[in-house]
Motif scaffolding. Structure first.
Motif, mmCIF file in Angstrom:
data_model
loop_
_atom_site.group_PDB
_atom_site.id
_atom_site.type_symbol
_atom_site.label_atom_id
_atom_site.label_comp_id
_atom_site.label_asym_id
_atom_site.label_seq_id
_atom_site.Cartn_x
_atom_site.Cartn_y
_atom_site.Cartn_z
ATOM 1 N N VAL A 57 0.862 -1.180 0.000
ATOM 2 C CA VAL A 57 0.000 0.000 0.000
ATOM 3 C C VAL A 57 0.896 1.227 0.000
ATOM 4 O O VAL A 57 1.669 1.433 0.929
ATOM 5 C CB VAL A 57 -0.928 0.032 1.239
ATOM 6 C CG1 VAL A 57 -1.712 1.328 1.278
ATOM 7 C CG2 VAL A 57 -1.877 -1.154 1.214
ATOM 8 N N ALA A 58 0.820 2.007 -1.062
ATOM 9 C CA ALA A 58 1.617 3.226 -1.152
ATOM 10 C C ALA A 58 0.855 4.371 -0.500
ATOM 11 O O ALA A 58 -0.268 4.203 -0.030
ATOM 12 C CB ALA A 58 1.925 3.536 -2.616
ATOM 13 N N GLU A 59 1.477 5.554 -0.463
ATOM 14 C CA GLU A 59 0.845 6.719 0.147
ATOM 15 C C GLU A 59 0.967 7.924 -0.763
ATOM 16 O O GLU A 59 1.930 8.062 -1.506
ATOM 17 C CB GLU A 59 1.507 7.069 1.487
ATOM 18 C CG GLU A 59 1.301 6.069 2.575
ATOM 19 C CD GLU A 59 2.025 6.488 3.846
ATOM 20 O OE1 GLU A 59 2.345 7.693 3.991
ATOM 21 O OE2 GLU A 59 2.282 5.616 4.685
ATOM 22 N N VAL A 60 -0.041 8.782 -0.707
ATOM 23 C CA VAL A 60 0.033 10.090 -1.333
ATOM 24 C C VAL A 60 -0.369 11.107 -0.267
ATOM 25 O O VAL A 60 -0.874 10.746 0.791
ATOM 26 C CB VAL A 60 -0.906 10.204 -2.559
ATOM 27 C CG1 VAL A 60 -0.449 9.287 -3.668
ATOM 28 C CG2 VAL A 60 -2.347 9.902 -2.170
ATOM 29 N N ARG A 61 -0.104 12.371 -0.529
ATOM 30 C CA ARG A 61 -0.474 13.434 0.393
ATOM 31 C C ARG A 61 -1.588 14.275 -0.208
ATOM 32 O O ARG A 61 -1.546 14.630 -1.390
ATOM 33 C CB ARG A 61 0.728 14.340 0.674
ATOM 34 C CG ARG A 61 1.824 13.704 1.517
ATOM 35 C CD ARG A 61 1.445 13.615 2.980
ATOM 36 N NE ARG A 61 2.621 13.342 3.804
ATOM 37 C CZ ARG A 61 2.994 14.048 4.843
ATOM 38 N NH1 ARG A 61 2.278 15.086 5.217
ATOM 39 N NH2 ARG A 61 4.060 13.725 5.529
ATOM 40 N N SER A 62 -2.573 14.604 0.590
ATOM 41 C CA SER A 62 -3.616 15.534 0.178
ATOM 42 C C SER A 62 -3.087 16.953 0.359
ATOM 43 O O SER A 62 -2.739 17.357 1.471
ATOM 44 C CB SER A 62 -4.875 15.343 1.027
ATOM 45 O OG SER A 62 -5.775 16.421 0.819
ATOM 46 N N MET A 63 -3.018 17.714 -0.732
ATOM 47 C CA MET A 63 -2.497 19.072 -0.666
ATOM 48 C C MET A 63 -3.611 20.108 -0.500
ATOM 49 O O MET A 63 -3.396 21.302 -0.723
ATOM 50 C CB MET A 63 -1.679 19.375 -1.923
ATOM 51 C CG MET A 63 -0.377 18.611 -1.974
ATOM 52 S SD MET A 63 0.675 18.993 -0.546
ATOM 53 C CE MET A 63 1.976 17.767 -0.754
ATOM 54 N N VAL A 64 -4.793 19.661 -0.126
ATOM 55 C CA VAL A 64 -5.888 20.591 0.136
ATOM 56 C C VAL A 64 -5.478 21.564 1.241
ATOM 57 O O VAL A 64 -4.897 21.165 2.251
ATOM 58 C CB VAL A 64 -7.160 19.824 0.559
ATOM 59 C CG1 VAL A 64 -8.257 20.784 0.999
ATOM 60 C CG2 VAL A 64 -7.646 18.946 -0.581
ATOM 61 N N GLN A 65 -5.762 22.830 1.034
ATOM 62 C CA GLN A 65 -5.366 23.834 2.012
ATOM 63 C C GLN A 65 -6.155 23.683 3.300
ATOM 64 O O GLN A 65 -7.365 23.478 3.296
ATOM 65 C CB GLN A 65 -5.578 25.239 1.438
ATOM 66 C CG GLN A 65 -5.174 26.363 2.390
ATOM 67 C CD GLN A 65 -5.224 27.723 1.720
ATOM 68 O OE1 GLN A 65 -4.696 27.908 0.635
ATOM 69 N NE2 GLN A 65 -5.873 28.687 2.362
ATOM 70 N N GLY A 66 -5.445 23.787 4.426
ATOM 71 C CA GLY A 66 -6.089 23.743 5.719
ATOM 72 C C GLY A 66 -6.640 25.106 6.104
ATOM 73 O O GLY A 66 -6.381 26.116 5.443
ATOM 74 N N LYS A 67 -7.372 25.150 7.174
ATOM 75 C CA LYS A 67 -7.947 26.397 7.661
ATOM 76 C C LYS A 67 -6.846 27.338 8.142
ATOM 77 O O LYS A 67 -5.878 26.912 8.772
ATOM 78 C CB LYS A 67 -8.918 26.100 8.805
ATOM 79 C CG LYS A 67 -9.617 27.333 9.374
ATOM 80 C CD LYS A 67 -10.558 26.946 10.509
ATOM 81 C CE LYS A 67 -11.240 28.170 11.101
ATOM 82 N NZ LYS A 67 -12.158 27.810 12.220
ATOM 83 N N ILE A 68 -6.970 28.612 7.823
ATOM 84 C CA ILE A 68 -6.007 29.612 8.271
ATOM 85 C C ILE A 68 -6.494 30.207 9.587
ATOM 86 O O ILE A 68 -7.631 30.689 9.672
ATOM 87 C CB ILE A 68 -5.810 30.705 7.216
ATOM 88 C CG1 ILE A 68 -5.145 30.096 5.976
ATOM 89 C CG2 ILE A 68 -4.961 31.852 7.753
ATOM 90 C CD1 ILE A 68 -4.926 31.072 4.838
ATOM 91 N N VAL A 69 -5.626 30.153 10.598
ATOM 92 C CA VAL A 69 -6.012 30.609 11.932
ATOM 93 C C VAL A 69 -5.039 31.670 12.431
ATOM 94 O O VAL A 69 -3.849 31.647 12.131
ATOM 95 C CB VAL A 69 -6.060 29.434 12.930
ATOM 96 C CG1 VAL A 69 -7.139 28.454 12.543
ATOM 97 C CG2 VAL A 69 -4.712 28.732 13.006
ATOM 98 N N LYS A 70 -5.565 32.598 13.196
ATOM 99 C CA LYS A 70 -4.778 33.699 13.729
ATOM 100 C C LYS A 70 -3.964 33.234 14.935
ATOM 101 O O LYS A 70 -4.418 32.410 15.722
ATOM 102 C CB LYS A 70 -5.687 34.856 14.126
ATOM 103 C CG LYS A 70 -4.978 36.148 14.494
ATOM 104 C CD LYS A 70 -5.985 37.234 14.822
ATOM 105 C CE LYS A 70 -5.292 38.572 15.076
ATOM 106 N NZ LYS A 70 -4.321 38.494 16.200
ATOM 107 N N THR A 71 -2.758 33.774 15.063
ATOM 108 C CA THR A 71 -1.907 33.490 16.217
ATOM 109 C C THR A 71 -1.520 34.810 16.889
ATOM 110 O O THR A 71 -1.846 35.888 16.401
ATOM 111 C CB THR A 71 -0.625 32.752 15.802
ATOM 112 O OG1 THR A 71 0.231 33.648 15.076
ATOM 113 C CG2 THR A 71 -0.948 31.546 14.927
#
Length: 237
Positions: A57-71
């Motif tokens: 079983v190989a792997e790929v990465r989901s490059m969907v952008q995550g939520k941008i949060v303030k710091t």
């Protein structure tokens, strides 16, 4: 009969690998810039093109952008759009969307792992007290430009190699192009794109796959038991 065991072994091996992937995703649900891992078996299964006898079983990465949060850190960076930040680890260059940075006494901007943020055109980007980032990645203080964070994307995304956590490197022969159509948001970070609901669903599907493998083993055991019994009875006549 051996096909039963081969199919069962493939199902259970794939299930174990997929559970490892899910566990890694869940462990990084709070890691800024982390990109969800997807077991390649899951991708192919959606097309119906994978046989149960697949040994790996190989792997790929989901490059969907995550939520941008303030710091609360003005030196943190989030990329709104495509692209990666470039950081230096010793003599190696890595690429990431993990935008957590702290300023060292020398003015270097470093990740929690100690990797140094690079500037467009090459070299370490150095900050001064009170510096902030403009939307194009330019680091400024009191109206002066200190440099601009390198914002790049690979010419071929298939050449990305996992370098651990939220970091990547490129395989030999690939090149990087400068990104000009993304926005850099200072004082923010991109959260992990892991969805716990998706991971729970994948876990349930994977457990069913493992159960199917176990059923095949049980069926094989039952059939062998019946065969032994039948031959034993026949031999006694």
């Amino acid at each position: 009969m051996s096909s039963f065991i081969e199919s069962a072994a493939a199902l259970m091996s794939n299930a174990a690998r997929q559970l490892d992937v899910v566990a890694h995703n869940v462990a990084n649900v709070t890691t800024p810039g982390y990109k969800r891992r997807i077991a390649f078996h899951s991708v192919l299964s959606n097309t119906g093109t994978l046989s149960q006898e697949a040994p790996e079983v190989a792997e790929v990465r989901s490059m969907v952008q995550g939520k941008i949060v303030k710091t609360d850190n003005p030196l943190d960076l989030a990329i709104d759009g495509e692209g990666f930040l470039q950081v230096r680890c010793g003599d190696d260059l890595l690429y990431t969307r993990q935008g957590q940075f702290a300023q060292t006494v020398e003015g270097l901007l470093v990740t929690p792992q100690g990797y140094i943020l690079q500037q467009a055109g090459g070299g370490d980007l150095r900050a001064e007290d009170g510096a902030t980032f403009a939307p194009d990645g330019t680091l400024m203080v009191d109206g002066r430009t200190l440099g601009r964070a390198a914002l790049v994307r690979p010419s071929d995304s298939a050449m990305l190699e996992d370098a651990g956590e939220s970091f990547f490197r490129i395989a030999g022969g690939a090149t990087w192009d400068e990104v000009t159509d993304a926005t850099v948001r200072g004082g923010m970070v991109e959260a992990s794109n892991v969805d716990l609901g998706q991971e729970m669903t994948q876990t349930m599907l994977t457990l069913r796959q493992a159960e199917n493998g176990a059923r095949l083993v049980q069926l094989y055991d039952d059939l062998m038991g019946r065969a032994v019994t039948a031959f034993g009875q026949g031999g006694g006549r």
